[in-house]
Design a protein around this motif. Structure first.
Motif, PDB file in Angstrom:
ATOM      1  N   ARG A  25       0.849  -1.210   0.000  1.00 48.94           N
ATOM      2  CA  ARG A  25       0.000   0.000   0.000  1.00 48.94           C
ATOM      3  C   ARG A  25       0.878   1.253   0.000  1.00 48.94           C
ATOM      4  O   ARG A  25       0.609   2.213  -0.717  1.00 48.94           O
ATOM      5  CB  ARG A  25      -0.921  -0.014   1.221  1.00 48.94           C
ATOM      6  N   LYS A  75     -13.818  -7.670   4.963  1.00 51.16           N
ATOM      7  CA  LYS A  75     -13.309  -6.805   3.890  1.00 51.16           C
ATOM      8  C   LYS A  75     -14.118  -5.522   3.845  1.00 51.16           C
ATOM      9  O   LYS A  75     -15.282  -5.498   4.216  1.00 51.16           O
ATOM     10  CB  LYS A  75     -13.412  -7.520   2.543  1.00 51.16           C
ATOM     11  N   ASN A  77     -15.133  -2.055   1.235  1.00 55.71           N
ATOM     12  CA  ASN A  77     -15.275  -1.770  -0.195  1.00 55.71           C
ATOM     13  C   ASN A  77     -14.245  -0.743  -0.663  1.00 55.71           C
ATOM     14  O   ASN A  77     -13.579  -0.085   0.135  1.00 55.71           O
ATOM     15  CB  ASN A  77     -16.705  -1.322  -0.521  1.00 55.71           C
ATOM     16  N   TYR A  78     -14.135  -0.622  -1.983  1.00 58.09           N
ATOM     17  CA  TYR A  78     -13.136   0.268  -2.578  1.00 58.09           C
ATOM     18  C   TYR A  78     -13.383   1.734  -2.251  1.00 58.09           C
ATOM     19  O   TYR A  78     -12.440   2.521  -2.186  1.00 58.09           O
ATOM     20  CB  TYR A  78     -13.077   0.066  -4.099  1.00 58.09           C
ATOM     21  N   VAL A  79     -14.622   2.106  -2.053  1.00 61.84           N
ATOM     22  CA  VAL A  79     -14.909   3.497  -1.694  1.00 61.84           C
ATOM     23  C   VAL A  79     -14.255   3.834  -0.358  1.00 61.84           C
ATOM     24  O   VAL A  79     -13.603   4.870  -0.220  1.00 61.84           O
ATOM     25  CB  VAL A  79     -16.434   3.758  -1.670  1.00 61.84           C
ATOM     26  N   LYS A  80     -14.417   2.964   0.620  1.00 59.85           N
ATOM     27  CA  LYS A  80     -13.791   3.197   1.924  1.00 59.85           C
ATOM     28  C   LYS A  80     -12.267   3.207   1.805  1.00 59.85           C
ATOM     29  O   LYS A  80     -11.599   4.031   2.431  1.00 59.85           O
ATOM     30  CB  LYS A  80     -14.238   2.141   2.925  1.00 59.85           C
ATOM     31  N   ILE A  81     -11.728   2.296   1.036  1.00 56.47           N
ATOM     32  CA  ILE A  81     -10.273   2.244   0.862  1.00 56.47           C
ATOM     33  C   ILE A  81      -9.759   3.592   0.371  1.00 56.47           C
ATOM     34  O   ILE A  81      -8.811   4.159   0.928  1.00 56.47           O
ATOM     35  CB  ILE A  81      -9.872   1.117  -0.119  1.00 56.47           C
ATOM     36  N   HIS A  82     -10.397   4.135  -0.660  1.00 60.38           N
ATOM     37  CA  HIS A  82      -9.931   5.404  -1.231  1.00 60.38           C
ATOM     38  C   HIS A  82     -10.265   6.594  -0.337  1.00 60.38           C
ATOM     39  O   HIS A  82      -9.459   7.526  -0.209  1.00 60.38           O
ATOM     40  CB  HIS A  82     -10.484   5.575  -2.646  1.00 60.38           C
ATOM     41  N   SER A  85      -7.798   6.422   2.662  1.00 62.09           N
ATOM     42  CA  SER A  85      -6.440   6.743   2.188  1.00 62.09           C
ATOM     43  C   SER A  85      -6.319   8.239   1.940  1.00 62.09           C
ATOM     44  O   SER A  85      -5.361   8.884   2.384  1.00 62.09           O
ATOM     45  CB  SER A  85      -6.135   5.987   0.888  1.00 62.09           C
ATOM     46  N   PHE A 122      -9.702   7.360  -9.239  1.00 64.88           N
ATOM     47  CA  PHE A 122     -10.558   6.291  -8.730  1.00 64.88           C
ATOM     48  C   PHE A 122     -11.964   6.405  -9.315  1.00 64.88           C
ATOM     49  O   PHE A 122     -12.535   5.421  -9.786  1.00 64.88           O
ATOM     50  CB  PHE A 122     -10.613   6.329  -7.205  1.00 64.88           C
ATOM     51  N   GLY A 125     -12.071   5.408 -12.890  1.00 66.93           N
ATOM     52  CA  GLY A 125     -11.833   3.975 -13.038  1.00 66.93           C
ATOM     53  C   GLY A 125     -11.255   3.605 -14.378  1.00 66.93           C
ATOM     54  O   GLY A 125     -10.280   4.195 -14.841  1.00 66.93           O
ATOM     55  N   GLU A 162     -16.059   9.674   1.725  1.00 66.59           N
ATOM     56  CA  GLU A 162     -16.839   8.499   1.347  1.00 66.59           C
ATOM     57  C   GLU A 162     -18.178   8.922   0.736  1.00 66.59           C
ATOM     58  O   GLU A 162     -18.602   8.384  -0.286  1.00 66.59           O
ATOM     59  CB  GLU A 162     -17.056   7.638   2.589  1.00 66.59           C
TER      60      GLU A 162
END
Length: 182
Positions: A25, A75, A77-82, A85, A122, A125, A162
């Motif tokens: 990461r 796990k 989702n990708y929204v939370k990851i971005h 971050s 993001f 995409g 988010e």
């Protein structure tokens, strides 16, 4: 070494996520930052402060760990990851100015501009290379301008980011649904 009231420490984060995932990461974000710095021709004006980026990555993983524990999920989702971050990059500001330039008014917002670029990549995409239609450019540019403004001048939380990301995707769903009858 305790890092907050919940007694999380680096060892617990490393044990939960694995050293390789954390290093990966870090490397991914660092690579995106380096590309951004090159694109903006800031090689002689800024540098990535390794210790600050490291802390932002650790803070990100700590938040994700808390979220997973609180919601009892494996796990996210990708929204939370971005969103998370981006939040910690904004909060820690790992891109540091090393050579000031009074004529470059954007330099003071280098971290905010990086995060805006990161989030737009993001959001776009797989469609990063698609040109925005002429009749839609004003609306799209208004969105990106507003995103830059919010990142610079508003109080931001990971949850705010988010919501911004989720709203963008909801708009896409609505757009695709126009003209479809029940």
């Amino acid at each position: 070494m305790a890092t907050n009231k919940s007694n999380y420490d680096y060892e617990e984060i490393i044990e939960h996520f694995g050293k390789d995932k954390i290093i990966s990461r870090y490397g991914a974000i660092e690579s995106l930052m380096e590309s951004f710095i090159q694109k903006c021709n800031y090689q002689d004006k800024v540098k990535i402060a390794d210790s600050v980026l490291n802390q932002a990555i650790i803070d990100y993983f700590m938040d994700i760990h808390r979220l997973k524990n609180f919601h009892h999920i494996d796990k996210i989702n990708y929204v939370k990851i971005h969103a998370y971050s981006a939040y910690w990059i904004l909060r820690r500001k790992p891109i540091q100015i090393i050579q000031d330039d009074d004529e470059d008014t954007e330099l003071a917002f280098v971290n905010e501009n990086f995060v805006a670029t990161y989030l737009m990549q993001f959001l776009r995409g797989e469609y990063k290379g698609v040109l925005i239609r002429k009749e839609d450019r004003l609306t799209y540019n208004d969105f990106t301008d507003n995103l830059h403004y919010v990142l610079r001048y508003r109080t931001i939380t990971a949850q705010t980011l988010e919501t911004i990301l989720e709203s963008y995707f909801a708009g896409q769903v609505f757009e695709r649904s126009i003209g479809i009858s029940d």
